[in-house]
Design a protein around this motif. Structure first.
Motif, PDB file in Angstrom:
ATOM      1  N   ARG A  22       0.766  -1.268   0.048  1.00  0.00           N
ATOM      2  CA  ARG A  22       0.111  -0.020  -0.117  1.00  0.00           C
ATOM      3  C   ARG A  22       0.832   1.291   0.059  1.00  0.00           C
ATOM      4  O   ARG A  22       0.399   2.138  -0.535  1.00  0.00           O
ATOM      5  CB  ARG A  22      -1.101  -0.070   1.210  1.00  0.00           C
ATOM      6  CG  ARG A  22      -2.009   0.829   1.142  1.00  0.00           C
ATOM      7  CD  ARG A  22      -2.836   0.880   2.668  1.00  0.00           C
ATOM      8  NE  ARG A  22      -3.538  -0.463   2.600  1.00  0.00           N
ATOM      9  CZ  ARG A  22      -3.975  -0.986   3.728  1.00  0.00           C
ATOM     10  NH1 ARG A  22      -3.649  -0.532   4.856  1.00  0.00           N
ATOM     11  NH2 ARG A  22      -4.510  -2.176   3.780  1.00  0.00           N
ATOM     12  N   THR A  68      -6.972  -1.174  -0.328  1.00  0.00           N
ATOM     13  CA  THR A  68      -7.612  -0.023  -0.138  1.00  0.00           C
ATOM     14  C   THR A  68      -8.287  -0.039   1.259  1.00  0.00           C
ATOM     15  O   THR A  68      -9.048   0.864   1.507  1.00  0.00           O
ATOM     16  CB  THR A  68      -8.529   0.241  -1.412  1.00  0.00           C
ATOM     17  OG1 THR A  68      -9.653  -0.793  -1.427  1.00  0.00           O
ATOM     18  CG2 THR A  68      -8.043   0.627  -2.557  1.00  0.00           C
ATOM     19  N   GLU A  97     -14.394   3.096  -6.997  1.00  0.00           N
ATOM     20  CA  GLU A  97     -14.099   4.108  -5.954  1.00  0.00           C
ATOM     21  C   GLU A  97     -12.688   3.409  -5.425  1.00  0.00           C
ATOM     22  O   GLU A  97     -11.558   4.267  -5.315  1.00  0.00           O
ATOM     23  CB  GLU A  97     -15.083   4.146  -4.733  1.00  0.00           C
ATOM     24  CG  GLU A  97     -14.521   4.899  -3.474  1.00  0.00           C
ATOM     25  CD  GLU A  97     -15.607   4.935  -2.397  1.00  0.00           C
ATOM     26  OE1 GLU A  97     -15.347   5.570  -1.221  1.00  0.00           O
ATOM     27  OE2 GLU A  97     -16.773   4.629  -2.478  1.00  0.00           O
ATOM     28  N   ALA A  98     -12.517   2.130  -5.065  1.00  0.00           N
ATOM     29  CA  ALA A  98     -11.259   1.829  -4.652  1.00  0.00           C
ATOM     30  C   ALA A  98     -10.260   2.016  -5.658  1.00  0.00           C
ATOM     31  O   ALA A  98      -9.069   2.285  -5.290  1.00  0.00           O
ATOM     32  CB  ALA A  98     -11.511   0.278  -4.615  1.00  0.00           C
ATOM     33  N   GLU A 119      -9.889   4.419  -7.789  1.00  0.00           N
ATOM     34  CA  GLU A 119      -9.528   5.831  -7.720  1.00  0.00           C
ATOM     35  C   GLU A 119      -8.723   5.972  -6.565  1.00  0.00           C
ATOM     36  O   GLU A 119      -7.678   6.802  -6.485  1.00  0.00           O
ATOM     37  CB  GLU A 119     -10.941   6.657  -7.314  1.00  0.00           C
ATOM     38  CG  GLU A 119     -10.858   8.186  -7.255  1.00  0.00           C
ATOM     39  CD  GLU A 119      -9.878   8.857  -8.837  1.00  0.00           C
ATOM     40  OE1 GLU A 119      -9.413   9.900  -8.451  1.00  0.00           O
ATOM     41  OE2 GLU A 119     -10.248   8.222  -9.813  1.00  0.00           O
ATOM     42  N   LYS A 120      -8.730   5.322  -5.428  1.00  0.00           N
ATOM     43  CA  LYS A 120      -7.839   5.560  -4.476  1.00  0.00           C
ATOM     44  C   LYS A 120      -6.477   5.034  -4.681  1.00  0.00           C
ATOM     45  O   LYS A 120      -5.667   5.672  -4.211  1.00  0.00           O
ATOM     46  CB  LYS A 120      -8.387   4.642  -3.008  1.00  0.00           C
ATOM     47  CG  LYS A 120      -9.518   5.212  -2.218  1.00  0.00           C
ATOM     48  CD  LYS A 120      -9.808   4.093  -1.036  1.00  0.00           C
ATOM     49  CE  LYS A 120     -10.655   4.717  -0.070  1.00  0.00           C
ATOM     50  NZ  LYS A 120     -10.922   4.084   1.329  1.00  0.00           N
ATOM     51  N   LEU A 161      -5.012   7.666  -6.763  1.00  0.00           N
ATOM     52  CA  LEU A 161      -4.770   9.098  -5.475  1.00  0.00           C
ATOM     53  C   LEU A 161      -3.434   8.730  -5.157  1.00  0.00           C
ATOM     54  O   LEU A 161      -2.566   9.786  -4.734  1.00  0.00           O
ATOM     55  CB  LEU A 161      -5.648   9.380  -4.721  1.00  0.00           C
ATOM     56  CG  LEU A 161      -6.978   9.965  -5.230  1.00  0.00           C
ATOM     57  CD1 LEU A 161      -7.959   9.961  -4.533  1.00  0.00           C
ATOM     58  CD2 LEU A 161      -6.798  11.377  -6.165  1.00  0.00           C
ATOM     59  N   LYS A 162      -3.022   7.476  -5.065  1.00  0.00           N
ATOM     60  CA  LYS A 162      -1.670   7.209  -4.420  1.00  0.00           C
ATOM     61  C   LYS A 162      -0.795   7.363  -5.552  1.00  0.00           C
ATOM     62  O   LYS A 162       0.644   7.137  -4.933  1.00  0.00           O
ATOM     63  CB  LYS A 162      -1.726   5.748  -3.656  1.00  0.00           C
ATOM     64  CG  LYS A 162      -2.297   6.008  -2.482  1.00  0.00           C
ATOM     65  CD  LYS A 162      -2.501   4.436  -1.806  1.00  0.00           C
ATOM     66  CE  LYS A 162      -2.698   4.382  -0.166  1.00  0.00           C
ATOM     67  NZ  LYS A 162      -1.748   5.169   0.435  1.00  0.00           N
TER      68      LYS A 162
END
Length: 301
Positions: free
Chosen positions: A135, A156, A168-169, A171-172, A175-176
């Motif tokens: 992660r 996520t 949504e996951a 997109e997380k 963003l990382k």
């Protein structure tokens, strides 16, 4: 493709003496599609772990460091792609990150394709300490990630119940710092189908691609490793056309699975009888016949 311009891949993942998983699944398709592949085996086992007896060796982080040091000292450390799969320990994964950072210093344009092999169907088959490392230390560096649904949830810290949860996951992960995320399989297809989802971040918008495919009535091993290798190959060959790459990857993989099932017809579904018919699928890898077409949309941030 000119003879001297074949893209170079360093693949770090598992190896088996018999069967097709890890590097045994990934190297052959990449070579067929014109890539030079150097590979390091994170583990060397007699077979994959679905067999009743599994023996072999596990590469330590110092072993990886020693092998890579030799490549460096021989001037063999310039690669176009780094491909990673099964990693069994946090220390080994940290060493892979160090390898990537060096490779990027040699070739700033290197592409890191990571299959974050952690588990499936709600169960881990690696130490859970790997999750925060993937992660925090891998996702920000990876250009292409190919998790399954369980791995996406783990990366996520989300529970995915529907397609919107999945986006949504994804997109997380964007963003990382990861540009392209390809969910190789999810249970979101409904009615005995799987759904593959892929997204590439492009500035303030995303290109999103989905393909629905029939769920096979068998458990195969090594499919995720082939999937990641083929996505690498077709993203390169298509100039990062996500729709075309996903369609061709799934076409080759489905043809391989169908051939494997035909060979097992009338036989018990043992690990041996369900070993992937990879060599016999040579033509399907080189010239995939697309029959499942992707839906493609754009989403603004």
């Amino acid at each position: 493709m000119a003879e001297d311009s074949s893209p170079k891949v360093l693949s770090i993942q598992s190896h088996v003496v018999h069967g097709y998983v890890g590097n045994r699944s990934a190297v052959f398709p990449l070579q067929l599609l014109g890539f030079e592949v150097d590979f390091i085996n994170s583990v060397q086992l007699c077979t994959h772990t679905q067999y009743k007896k599994v023996t072999g060796q596990i590469l330590k982080e110092q072993d990886l460091s020693d092998l890579f040091q030799g490549l460096k000292e021989n001037g063999l450390d310039k690669y176009d792609y780094l491909l990673t799969g099964y990693v069994g320990s946090p220390s080994f994964l940290k060493e892979i990150v160090a390898v990537y950072k060096h490779l990027k210093s040699v070739n700033p344009n290197i592409v890191f394709v990571c299959d974050p092999v952690m588990g499936d169907n709600g169960e881990f088959y690696v130490p859970e300490e790997l999750v925060p490392l993937y992660r925090e230390q891998v996702v920000p560096h990876a250009h292409i990630l190919t998790p399954n649904q369980f791995e996406l949830e783990s990366l996520t810290n989300m529970t995915i119940n529907n397609v919107e949860d999945c986006w949504e996951a994804i997109e997380k992960l964007h963003l990382k710092g990861c540009k392209t995320v390809v969910v190789s399989s999810s249970d979101l297809g409904g009615n005995g189908h799987l759904l593959a989802l892929a997204s590439t971040k492009m500035g303030e918008s995303c290109q999103r691609v989905t393909i629905t495919l029939e769920k096979k009535q068998a458990i195969f091993v090594g499919t995720g490793d082939i999937f990641a290798a083929l996505m690498l190959a077709w993203m390169h060959k298509s100039n990062n056309n996500l729709k075309e790459s996903l369609e061709k990857t799934i076409a080759s993989l489905q043809a391989t699975l169908e051939r494997t099932l035909r060979s097992a017809e009338g036989k018990p579904h043992t690990p041996e009888n369900l070993e992937l018919k990879l060599i016999q699928s040579k033509r399907d890898i080189e010239e995939p016949k697309v029959t499942l077409f992707a839906n493609c949309t754009r989403k603004s941030s």
